[in-house]
Design an enzyme around this catalytic site. Structure first.
Site, PDB file in Angstrom:
ATOM      1  N   HIS A 122     -27.699 -17.002  55.858  1.00  0.00           N
ATOM      2  CA  HIS A 122     -27.689 -15.767  55.063  1.00  0.00           C
ATOM      3  C   HIS A 122     -28.939 -14.923  55.258  1.00  0.00           C
ATOM      4  CE1 HIS A 122     -24.648 -17.846  52.145  1.00  0.00           C
ATOM      5  NE2 HIS A 122     -24.078 -17.412  53.255  1.00  0.00           N
ATOM      6  N   CYS A 152     -39.203   2.246  65.485  1.00  0.00           N
ATOM      7  CA  CYS A 152     -38.681   3.623  65.468  1.00  0.00           C
ATOM      8  C   CYS A 152     -39.072   4.408  64.226  1.00  0.00           C
ATOM      9  CB  CYS A 152     -37.160   3.613  65.625  1.00  0.00           C
ATOM     10  SG  CYS A 152     -36.271   3.016  64.167  1.00  0.00           S
ATOM     11  N   GLY A 189     -27.432 -29.766  47.437  1.00  0.00           N
ATOM     12  CA  GLY A 189     -27.842 -28.689  46.546  1.00  0.00           C
ATOM     13  C   GLY A 189     -27.029 -27.421  46.627  1.00  0.00           C
TER      14      GLY A 189
END
Length: 254
Positions: A122, A152, A189
């Site tokens: 993620h 940029c 978990g």
């Protein structure tokens, strides 16, 4: 106890190990989880902070929330469960096996602990991604949100996966392959509710892997697991991976 001994034996003999971790492994480090009684989504609506639409509506609000989370992450340290997975990786690789750790967490604690074969499914809170050119870059210790791209000059967004977005290119393919080929799969978990990550345990089970789950509460994976350790990540990893005399002498798992 018999099942725990069997799981330890299987892990000692395993050649291809795949691990999935979720927010529960970082809770002992002081990182809030998302879905338990004290989780982030109890006080914050994810639709207001973790979607492309929320960012388009109010980027300043979203960045202020992420800046708060980034500060929490910078204050955190890996805990014994993170280090136990580093040690597990060392053991598997030292005997010529393969190991991949796939995490849903964006806190960077696995990398900080020393995990090498790692997929951050993620993204990572400590990085930003340019909205224009797509360049990813680490966030400095001190920054005024929003950050701007060093290449940029365009505004950058948090380099995390929001609800409704695709996973980073190649990340899912690597994770899926590791779990499909594993002979031992460990899920630590996580509530096993967020797809597609939640399917990894099922993929491993369907492919014949020995499946172990470590989580304080039952999950959709519980009926499939060969062993469910109904405890926290630190305690569960200590049960599953007790230090050998050699490790204690060399200072591993300290």
């Amino acid at each position: 106890m018999e099942r725990l001994e069997e799981a330890r034996k299987r892990l000692e003999e395993a050649r291809r190990v795949a691990v999935l971790t979720g927010a529960g492994i970082s809770k002992p480090s002081g990182i809030p989880t998302f879905r338990d009684a004290e989780g982030l989504w109890k006080n914050f609506n994810p639709l207001d902070y973790a979607t492309p639409e929320a960012y388009a509506r109010d980027p300043e609000k979203v960045w202020a929330w992420y800046a708060w989370r980034i500060q929490k992450v910078r204050e955190a340290k890996p805990n014994p469960a993170h280090y136990a997975l580093v040690e597990l990786e060392r053991r598997i690789l030292s005997r010529g096996g393969s190991f991949l750790l796939v995490t849903q967490n964006v806190d960077g604690l696995h990398a900080l602990a020393g995990s090498q074969n790692l997929v951050e499914l993620h993204g990572n809170l400590l990085r930003a991604r340019c909205e224009a050119c797509g360049k990813r870059f680490p966030l400095p210790e001190a920054f005024a949100p929003p950050p701007f791209c060093p290449a940029c000059g365009h505004r950058a967004r948090p380099d995390v996966v929001w609800f409704g977005e695709f996973l980073p290119e190649g990340a899912w393919e690597r994770a899926e392959r590791a779990f499909a080929e594993a002979d031992f799969a460990l899920v630590v978990g996580t509530s096993a509710e967020v797809e597609p990550a939640a399917s990894l345990g099922r993929i491993a089970f369907a492919s014949g892997a020995y499946l172990v789950e470590v989580n304080p509460e039952p999950t959709p994976l519980t009926p499939l697991a060969h062993l469910s350790l109904r405890t926290g990540a630190v305690e569960g990893m200590a049960l599953l991976l007790p230090p050998s005399p050699e490790d204690q002498a060399e200072g591993h798992l300290s």
